[in-house]
Design an enzyme around this catalytic site. Structure first.
Site, PDB file in Angstrom:
ATOM      1  N   LYS A 224      -8.038  -9.826   1.392  1.00 45.90           N
ATOM      2  CA  LYS A 224      -8.051  -8.456   1.901  1.00 45.90           C
ATOM      3  C   LYS A 224      -7.718  -8.427   3.392  1.00 45.90           C
ATOM      4  O   LYS A 224      -6.900  -7.616   3.849  1.00 45.90           O
ATOM      5  CB  LYS A 224      -9.435  -7.842   1.661  1.00 45.90           C
ATOM      6  CG  LYS A 224      -9.671  -6.505   2.345  1.00 45.90           C
ATOM      7  CD  LYS A 224      -8.790  -5.413   1.793  1.00 45.90           C
ATOM      8  CE  LYS A 224      -9.186  -4.056   2.375  1.00 45.90           C
ATOM      9  NZ  LYS A 224      -8.335  -2.963   1.878  1.00 45.90           N
ATOM     10  N   CYS A 278      -8.888   0.237   7.725  1.00 44.63           N
ATOM     11  CA  CYS A 278      -8.471  -1.102   7.297  1.00 44.63           C
ATOM     12  C   CYS A 278      -7.610  -1.820   8.326  1.00 44.63           C
ATOM     13  O   CYS A 278      -8.032  -2.798   8.925  1.00 44.63           O
ATOM     14  CB  CYS A 278      -7.730  -1.010   5.962  1.00 44.63           C
ATOM     15  SG  CYS A 278      -8.795  -0.557   4.569  1.00 44.63           S
TER      16      CYS A 278
END
Length: 432
Positions: A224, A278
């Site tokens: 991720k 993010c």
């Protein structure tokens, strides 16, 4: 019953009740996806207002197709929201993971979620951490749970047959397309043991059309962070090009269009910085754990974090030129900032460079600073006493200086020749 529905119905039935902790931009769509497959879903959030809105069949965030899914799920009884965890067969944690001073990861919300769900755990339950986290966070979460529930066996204590299965599975969705990508995109499943990965895959396969690709929790966590760091580095290249082209008097958007005609070149588009929870955050998780090794990742973050300051300098130059040309006093100059969200056509302001630029302008400018943001009804706390929310038409009519920060569709529909302002700082190339 269609073949697709029959396939979903035949998938694992052990997860009769699913709990999603954190009903934000990822948690609520995930809860709605499970509920759409006729699973009983209990959403948990500490925000009472959000809980009340959801229980009325509404949504507190903007995301295409989400409101209808939530409304239908609530009406038929498959989805309800509460402020404290209740017993379930699977728990998904989707709470924020910001960073503290010095860009150090802050796991306080994950820890609070774990503490709140621990009392309702029972043998056979599955826990999945979805929140973006530093490497080792899933193992750390398991240790917290073991300390809170010594009567249960966790994967680090029993690798073959633990009472509780634990995995890490990050989201991979794009705001504005969440409900499509949540279902269609592949998922990386990082179980603390192979059995944990299997159980987590069984859960996601309730609604997932993409593939569940299994690995261990540490690799999934790093995956991720790697995905978003890759994007951050590429955006930093585009942003750095924009600075160089400005010095050289070159249109950076034309340059990129031409360079991208090379069969192996695909440069992204520059902007006022990088935002969102993010891309603007995840690379720092790698840097914090490997400060001496993550040199390129750190540099990319610094390039993107510094871009708002460069934009403000361009605004200052435009205002100075405006003062000279019009003879106005600084307090008489009106600056309109177009867009506050971190990307087009959404209401998400998290880590938004547009908000940062607008705040910096308002702190410096002696006159009025306006924000034109069609996707929000009120300003964030950092702006509410400094900036006025302004309608598009009024800004185009009365602003002296226009600052294009987010290329919302509503802004792109305005032909460049209709922009009458002489002083335009266009960070997205919309009206160049």
């Amino acid at each position: 019953m269609t073949a697709a529905n029959k396939e979903f119905a035949e998938r694992d039935s052990a997860f009769n009740t699913i709990s999603v902790i954190g009903l934000g931009y990822i948690g609520l769509p995930t809860a709605a996806a499970f509920a759409s497959r006729h699973k009983k879903v209990i959403g948990v959030d500490i925000n009472q207002r959000a809980v009340d809105i959801i229980n009325r069949g509404g949504v507190h965030i903007i995301e295409p197709d989400l409101e209808e899914l939530v409304k239908n799920a609530v009406e038929v009884g498959y989805l309800r929201a509460v402020t404290a965890p209740e017993p379930a067969d699977a728990f998904l944690i989707a709470v924020p993971t910001p960073f503290r001073e010095g860009h150090q990861p802050d796991m306080v919300f994950v820890e609070k979620a774990v503490t709140s769900l621990a009392p309702v755990l029972k043998k056979g339950d599955l826990i999945i951490l979805e929140s973006t986290s530093p490497v080792g966070a899933t193992e750390r979460m398991a240790e917290w749970l073991a300390a809170l529930r010594p009567d249960l066996r966790f994967p680090q204590q029993d690798t073959t047959a633990p009472d509780i299965n634990i995995a890490y599975c990050p989201e991979r969705v794009l705001p504005g397309k969440v409900m499509v990508e949540l279902i269609k995109n592949d998922r990386v499943i990082g179980g603390m043991t192979p059995r944990c990965s299997v159980r987590a895959s069984e859960l996601y396969n309730i609604f997932l059309l993409g593939e569940c690709v299994t690995t261990n929790s540490r690799t999934a966590e790093m995956c991720k962070l790697t995905e978003n760091s890759f994007r951050d580095v590429n955006i930093a290249f585009a942003n750095e090009l924009s600075l160089i082209c400005d010095e050289q008097g070159i249109d950076v958007w034309e340059l990129i269009r031409l360079a991208n005609r090379h069969p192996r070149v695909n440069i992204l588009q520059p902007g006022p910085g990088v935002g969102g929870h993010c891309i603007a955050v995840d690379p720092w998780f790698i840097v914090s754990q490997h400060p001496d090794l993550a040199r390129l990742i750190r540099t990319a973050r610094e390039v993107n974090d510094s871009k708002p300051l460069w934009v403000v300098d361009k605004v200052k130059a435009a205002v100075a030129d405006c003062l000279t040309a019009t003879g106005k006093r600084a307090a008489e100059v009106k600056i309109a900032c177009f867009g506050l969200a971190f990307k087009p056509n959404i209401d998400d302001l998290r880590e938004s460079p547009a908000v940062h630029v607008t705040e910096l302008i308002a702190d410096w400018h002696a006159g009025e600073t306006w924000a034109v943001e069609p996707n929000v009804e009120s300003l964030p706390e950092s702006l509410e006493k400094k900036v006025q929310l302004c309608e598009l038409g009024l800004a185009l009519e009365q602003a002296d200086v226009i600052v294009m920060l987010v290329d919302h569709t509503a802004f792109k529909l305005i032909p460049g020749q209709q922009i009458k302002q002489r002083w335009v700082v266009d960070t997205k190339g919309v009206w160049r």
